[in-house]
Design a protein around this motif. Sequence first.
Motif, PDB file in Angstrom:
ATOM      1  N   UNK A 137       0.810  -1.224   0.000  1.00 51.08           N
ATOM      2  CA  UNK A 137       0.000   0.000   0.000  1.00 51.08           C
ATOM      3  C   UNK A 137       0.840   1.269   0.000  1.00 51.08           C
ATOM      4  N   UNK A 138       2.149   1.133  -0.239  1.00 55.18           N
ATOM      5  CA  UNK A 138       3.014   2.310  -0.146  1.00 55.18           C
ATOM      6  C   UNK A 138       3.113   3.110  -1.414  1.00 55.18           C
ATOM      7  N   UNK A 139       2.606   2.600  -2.542  1.00 52.05           N
ATOM      8  CA  UNK A 139       2.702   3.334  -3.808  1.00 52.05           C
ATOM      9  C   UNK A 139       1.687   4.472  -3.847  1.00 52.05           C
ATOM     10  N   UNK A 140       2.032   5.428  -4.667  1.00 51.15           N
ATOM     11  CA  UNK A 140       1.151   6.574  -4.821  1.00 51.15           C
ATOM     12  C   UNK A 140      -0.034   6.194  -5.703  1.00 51.15           C
ATOM     13  N   UNK A 141      -1.189   6.727  -5.350  1.00 49.51           N
ATOM     14  CA  UNK A 141      -2.399   6.426  -6.105  1.00 49.51           C
ATOM     15  C   UNK A 141      -2.324   7.019  -7.504  1.00 49.51           C
ATOM     16  N   UNK A 142      -1.617   8.130  -7.642  1.00 47.56           N
ATOM     17  CA  UNK A 142      -1.532   8.781  -8.956  1.00 47.56           C
ATOM     18  C   UNK A 142      -0.728   7.966  -9.959  1.00 47.56           C
ATOM     19  N   UNK A 143       0.097   7.011  -9.486  1.00 51.97           N
ATOM     20  CA  UNK A 143       0.932   6.235 -10.399  1.00 51.97           C
ATOM     21  C   UNK A 143       0.194   5.048 -11.020  1.00 51.97           C
ATOM     22  N   UNK A 144      -1.020   4.732 -10.586  1.00 52.09           N
ATOM     23  CA  UNK A 144      -1.773   3.605 -11.143  1.00 52.09           C
ATOM     24  C   UNK A 144      -2.232   3.969 -12.549  1.00 52.09           C
ATOM     25  N   UNK A 145      -1.928   3.149 -13.569  1.00 49.28           N
ATOM     26  CA  UNK A 145      -2.343   3.508 -14.936  1.00 49.28           C
ATOM     27  C   UNK A 145      -3.856   3.375 -15.097  1.00 49.28           C
ATOM     28  N   UNK A 146      -4.370   4.255 -15.924  1.00 47.81           N
ATOM     29  CA  UNK A 146      -5.805   4.265 -16.188  1.00 47.81           C
ATOM     30  C   UNK A 146      -6.191   3.403 -17.388  1.00 47.81           C
ATOM     31  N   UNK A 147      -5.232   3.118 -18.274  1.00 50.56           N
ATOM     32  CA  UNK A 147      -5.547   2.344 -19.479  1.00 50.56           C
ATOM     33  C   UNK A 147      -5.549   0.848 -19.170  1.00 50.56           C
TER      34      UNK A 147
END
Length: 454
Positions: A137-147
């Motif tokens: 759970x340490x990754x940033x939410x903004x880094x999750x790809x949307x495609x």
Amino acid sequence: FRAGDITELKILEIPGPGDSRQCGDSQHTDTAMPGVGCQVGPSQNGTGKVLKKPMSSSAPQNIPRRTDMKSQDIVISPQQQCSKSYMDRHMETLSQSKGFRRRHNSWSSSSRHPNQVTPKKSGLKNGQMKSKDDECFGDDIDEIPDTDFDFEGNLALFDKAAVFEEIETYERRSGTRSRGTPNEKPARYRHDENILESEPIVYRRIVVPQNPNKEFCTDSGLVVPSVSYELHKKLLAVAEKHGLTLERRLEMTGVCASQMALSLLGGPNRLNPKNVHQRPTVALLCGPHVKGAQGISCGRHLSNHDVHVILFLPNFVKMLESITNELNLFSKTQGQPISVFLPDLPDTPVDLVINCLDCHENAFLRDQPWYKAVVDWANQNRAPVLSIDPPISEMELGIDAKWSLALGLPLPLGERAGRVYLCDIGIPQKVFQEVGINYHSPFGCKFVIPLHST
């Protein structure tokens, strides 16, 4: 108190003389984390205390609870002021819960103070769990790809035909068997076939003095050689000399033949007290010799088991003593003994025909009118035929049999004898040894066993 118990935090300025500055950091905090804050105010004695706002039952709780989190109590002393460092220390305490880190990960990474103290890990196990939580759970939410992942595009990059051709070329050069090629059809096996090819196990526990003309095999793999008619006749004579009389042999043959006939008629499914209306009918064809006496003994046992037996016997003035005795016992049953003439033969079909007309020695009987009439009737009735101790020569068989029952050891029977069965007539082992046969019983727990041609 726990992080999940906090519903709202607000930072208020403690009023003082000449202090008109607003707490800008609190405004920044409220903007970054809405719905979370603390309320600090003067007490009755003029000292600063922690004023915990009571939780409202109707207020939504946006932060999920964590059951294994230790309760943390936050106490604000009167000397603590509203500052950024104070807010960061307590936000770090609240950020230990998994749900808070997932919702406010971006806020925690930006507002962490460089001088804050990381809580000490309690044991290796807790440290491992926290490190696993950080990895998950340490990754940033903004880094999750949307495609979405393009499965069709990546699958198109794999050329199956080229890969299979390369594998087939390699196996052809190396000499190994090709596996998995798309053009190769997999081998299909039936439920009674073995995948592994293996030769059947052969047991030779019966050895005859003469070279057998034909060999049979039992279900368990035991080889049963055939014997000549002269050796078989000698075997019966030696057994009779030792006490196995003709009456005993006839009784044993009748019992085994009747057991086989009952199985062919349907066994317990057909011969049931509730199935009185389906009483089977057996036509018993006997000649004026010892083979005919064996058939009469079989018919007596069948009649005792509620089988309708029709006995066909030629009308001779003088009969053998064995036939007279067996016929006298058969007349005490419900069987129907009749003399064989063409008008006496039934027109309706029967369930089974037991053939005891042929004999090994009296070949002149086949020229009699009654013999020809019975043979024609049996061939036209088209009922399955069971032959008891048929002769060797196929020319002597006027009726084609579906099953044949051999006594003791089989004779080299031909194709017209049908499927061969072997019955135990009670010959002791030392009697076999006396005639030069090394014998071991192939019957096991049965008295009638099937034989297969090798």
